[in-house]
Scaffold this motif. Structure first.
Motif, mmCIF file in Angstrom:
data_model
loop_
_atom_site.group_PDB
_atom_site.id
_atom_site.type_symbol
_atom_site.label_atom_id
_atom_site.label_comp_id
_atom_site.label_asym_id
_atom_site.label_seq_id
_atom_site.Cartn_x
_atom_site.Cartn_y
_atom_site.Cartn_z
ATOM 1 N N ILE A 285 19.553 7.754 -9.844
ATOM 2 C CA ILE A 285 18.274 8.159 -10.199
ATOM 3 C C ILE A 285 17.595 6.922 -10.491
ATOM 4 N N GLU A 286 18.006 5.948 -10.944
ATOM 5 C CA GLU A 286 17.569 4.577 -10.894
ATOM 6 C C GLU A 286 16.805 4.193 -9.854
ATOM 7 N N TYR A 287 17.601 4.246 -8.657
ATOM 8 C CA TYR A 287 17.239 3.564 -7.449
ATOM 9 C C TYR A 287 16.282 4.343 -6.980
ATOM 10 N N ALA A 288 16.196 5.672 -6.898
ATOM 11 C CA ALA A 288 15.382 6.702 -6.433
ATOM 12 C C ALA A 288 14.093 6.479 -7.094
ATOM 13 N N VAL A 289 13.837 6.328 -8.337
ATOM 14 C CA VAL A 289 12.656 5.808 -9.041
ATOM 15 C C VAL A 289 11.977 4.596 -8.620
ATOM 16 N N LEU A 290 12.840 3.562 -8.335
ATOM 17 C CA LEU A 290 12.307 2.420 -7.971
ATOM 18 C C LEU A 290 11.726 2.456 -6.838
ATOM 19 N N GLY A 291 11.746 3.356 -5.996
ATOM 20 C CA GLY A 291 11.116 3.642 -4.780
ATOM 21 C C GLY A 291 9.522 3.888 -5.111
ATOM 22 N N ARG A 292 9.309 4.755 -5.984
ATOM 23 C CA ARG A 292 8.157 5.015 -6.639
ATOM 24 C C ARG A 292 7.599 4.004 -7.401
ATOM 25 N N LYS A 293 8.015 2.988 -7.705
ATOM 26 C CA LYS A 293 7.384 1.609 -8.378
ATOM 27 C C LYS A 293 7.010 0.625 -7.667
ATOM 28 N N VAL A 294 7.178 0.736 -5.988
ATOM 29 C CA VAL A 294 6.466 -0.062 -5.314
ATOM 30 C C VAL A 294 5.093 -0.152 -5.274
ATOM 31 N N CYS A 295 4.225 0.978 -5.522
ATOM 32 C CA CYS A 295 2.997 0.989 -5.647
ATOM 33 C C CYS A 295 2.461 0.147 -6.908
ATOM 34 N N GLU A 296 3.221 0.197 -7.988
ATOM 35 C CA GLU A 296 2.718 -0.481 -8.872
ATOM 36 C C GLU A 296 2.638 -2.101 -8.524
ATOM 37 N N GLN A 297 3.609 -2.408 -7.801
ATOM 38 C CA GLN A 297 3.566 -3.933 -7.322
ATOM 39 C C GLN A 297 2.498 -4.198 -6.297
ATOM 40 N N GLU A 298 2.108 -3.016 -5.473
ATOM 41 C CA GLU A 298 1.043 -3.328 -4.655
ATOM 42 C C GLU A 298 -0.223 -3.317 -5.454
ATOM 43 N N HIS A 299 -0.236 -2.553 -6.504
ATOM 44 C CA HIS A 299 -1.581 -2.882 -7.284
ATOM 45 C C HIS A 299 -1.736 -3.985 -7.807
ATOM 46 N N ASP A 300 -0.411 -4.753 -8.542
ATOM 47 C CA ASP A 300 -0.420 -5.898 -9.005
ATOM 48 C C ASP A 300 -0.673 -7.002 -7.842
ATOM 49 N N MET A 301 -0.178 -6.820 -6.823
ATOM 50 C CA MET A 301 -0.731 -7.860 -5.807
ATOM 51 C C MET A 301 -2.228 -8.048 -5.450
ATOM 52 N N LEU A 302 -3.073 -6.835 -5.516
ATOM 53 C CA LEU A 302 -4.590 -6.810 -5.308
ATOM 54 C C LEU A 302 -5.217 -7.425 -6.580
ATOM 55 N N LEU A 303 -4.498 -7.197 -7.884
ATOM 56 C CA LEU A 303 -5.029 -7.859 -9.048
ATOM 57 C C LEU A 303 -4.858 -9.288 -8.910
ATOM 58 N N ALA A 304 -3.684 -9.908 -8.554
ATOM 59 C CA ALA A 304 -3.349 -11.249 -8.381
ATOM 60 C C ALA A 304 -4.248 -11.809 -7.510
ATOM 61 N N LEU A 305 -4.704 -11.226 -6.412
ATOM 62 C CA LEU A 305 -5.573 -11.761 -5.337
ATOM 63 C C LEU A 305 -7.091 -11.466 -5.692
ATOM 64 N N GLY A 306 -7.101 -10.777 -6.789
ATOM 65 C CA GLY A 306 -8.673 -10.707 -7.186
ATOM 66 C C GLY A 306 -9.466 -9.618 -6.406
ATOM 67 N N LEU A 307 -8.474 -8.601 -5.826
ATOM 68 C CA LEU A 307 -9.223 -7.399 -5.155
ATOM 69 C C LEU A 307 -9.321 -6.206 -5.673
ATOM 70 N N THR A 308 -8.796 -6.109 -7.073
ATOM 71 C CA THR A 308 -9.062 -5.050 -7.518
ATOM 72 C C THR A 308 -9.200 -5.177 -9.144
ATOM 73 N N SER A 309 -9.252 -4.240 -10.056
ATOM 74 C CA SER A 309 -9.515 -4.397 -11.581
ATOM 75 C C SER A 309 -8.788 -3.336 -12.385
ATOM 76 N N PRO A 310 -8.299 -3.320 -13.520
ATOM 77 C CA PRO A 310 -7.742 -2.478 -14.276
ATOM 78 C C PRO A 310 -8.606 -1.260 -14.251
ATOM 79 N N VAL A 311 -8.086 -0.019 -14.232
ATOM 80 C CA VAL A 311 -8.895 1.036 -14.234
ATOM 81 C C VAL A 311 -8.192 2.158 -15.160
#
Length: 440
Positions: A285-311
């Motif tokens: 189940i750990e590996y299954a849920v890791l697949g749904r954490k990819v979007c967390e890192q996509e959001h963090d990439m946009l944050l790091a690039l200054g392309l989004t803000s916390p909401v």
């Protein structure tokens, strides 16, 4: 006595007691046990994917690290076959590795403000280590780009990050050292008086030492803390500790580049771990849920690039709290949603016999919440995503990713970024809405 206990007892010539598997460790099993009263840790490969060369390399790295003055557990034994898999046995260190305890418990309140500087000093010593045979020595950006391409799953957010990394790459520093590769909160043993051990050396390679510094500052390793360096302190303290112990610190621009690179790298590694579930090689189940954490890192990439803000986004389950009580004719009550919620509550409330099962119960409950949210919002999100792509003249994420890579939509950059941002918000609203509000 289990087969593993018998194998350990025979190997060590000792009475083995209290053998139990620990939570965490996505690529290797980690077990704690006592041998004639001595506290030890066993690291072993899963029986389905033995790698004796990598295990021997990790043993050699522990010895090299100790010689360089890096705090590591003492190596007790290692080899190619213990109950069928390669293994490594080391001393059990005192301290804590669980980030939420390190960042919140009163026991670590006094040491927390000192840790960023102390970890900088540890890294400076680590970067003086003698390399061991067989360490990878690849260009970091080339390697992660190839790793991503191998999935054949183009992602627009990843393409934005790759373009930025290519276009803003600092000049080569000329420094090539041993790089731990996973030096971060969660892989560090910390006691109330400081760092007692650097753990998990399986991703070690040769590279620019700034990679380790940037990795420690990746948002994922802050676990909700506002402090950039592992959740403990400032980047300035980290670099001061590094310089104070003899390291040559990177410039702020170099550190930021490696921090963005590290965020991209964790995005790809999460996708890699999910592949173990998707391929059927490991149905944890750990590996299954890791697949749904990819979007967390996509959001963090946009944050790091200054392309989004916390909401702040309301959890859709809050508004749907009572919606599942009724059945759907001809079915009886409670309805499907209420049954999913009941199973999740059971997983969180049931008494589990060990830490590993408690951890997996929390992960499983999280998976059920993700499923509930997707059942509520999935159809609307699919329609909105398709509309965004059509507006940009793209039929799929793959077409949009190619357009970003090739620059054919550069004149509509704001629209492209806006569409990617909106899609990631939708994905996170389903997988983990709280993540959207965390500071960058």
């Amino acid at each position: 006595m289990t087969a593993l206990e018998s194998a350990l007892a025979a190997r060590l010539g000792a009475d083995v007691t209290d053998l139990h598997r620990l939570s965490g460790g996505a690529s290797r099993e980690t077990w704690s046990f006592d041998a004639d009263g001595r506290g030890l840790i066993l690291r072993r490969d899963p029986p389905t994917s033995p790698d004796p060369d990598a295990m021997a390399r990790e043993a050699a790295l522990l010895a090299s690290a100790a010689r360089a003055g890096v705090p590591v557990p003492s190596l007790v034994d290692h080899g190619g076959d213990l109950a069928g898999t390669p293994f490594l046995i080391m001393e059990r260190l005192s301290g804590e590795t669980i980030p939420r305890r390190l960042l919140r418990d009163e026991a670590f309140a006094a040491v927390r403000p000192r840790l960023a500087r102390e970890l900088g000093g540890v890294l400076a010593r680590l970067h003086t280590m003698e390399p061991v045979p067989g360490l990878p020595d690849d260009d970091a950006l080339t390697a992660i780009t190839a790793y991503y391409a191998a999935f054949d799953e183009p992602r627009p957010a990843v393409e934005l990050a790759l373009r930025w990394l290519r276009e803003n790459r600092p000049a080569a520093s000329g420094r090539r050292t041993v790089v731990h590769g996973d030096f971060r909160n969660g892989n560090l043993m910390i006691a109330p008086d400081g760092v007692t051990g650097v753990l998990d050396w399986e991703l070690t390679h040769v590279g620019d030492p700034a990679e380790d510094l940037g990795w420690l500052c990746v948002k994922a390793w802050r676990f909700g803390s506002p402090h950039p360096a592992g959740g403990f302190g400032s980047r300035e303290d980290l670099l001061a500790g590094y310089a104070g112990a003899g390291g040559t610190p990177p410039t702020p621009e170099e550190l930021r580049w490696w921090e963005v690179y590290g965020t991209l790298r964790w995005t790809i590694l999460c996708r890699h771990q999910a592949e173990r579930f998707l391929s059927g090689s490991d149905t944890s189940i750990e590996y299954a849920v890791l697949g749904r954490k990819v979007c967390e890192q996509e959001h963090d990439m946009l944050l790091a690039l200054g392309l989004t803000s916390p909401v702040t986004v309301e959890d859709p389950l809050a508004a749907a709290a009572d919606a599942g009580a009724s059945g759907s004719a001809p079915h009886d009550r409670p309805g499907a949603s209420a049954l999913i919620d009941a199973v999740g509550a059971f997983l969180l409330e049931a008494e589990q016999p060990d830490e590993r099962l408690r951890f997996h119960a929390r992960v499983a409950a999280s998976a059920l919440r993700i499923a509930r949210r997707e059942l509520l919002l999935g159809e609307a999100h699919r329609a909105a995503h398709a509309a965004r792509l059509r507006e940009l003249g793209c039929a799929s994420d793959a077409e949009l990713a190619a357009a970003i890579r090739e620059g054919t939509l550069d004149d509509r950059r704001e629209e492209v970024v806006g569409a990617i941002r909106a899609s990631i918000v939708d994905k996170l609203t389903v997988s983990n809405p709280r993540h959207l509000a965390l500071p960058g």
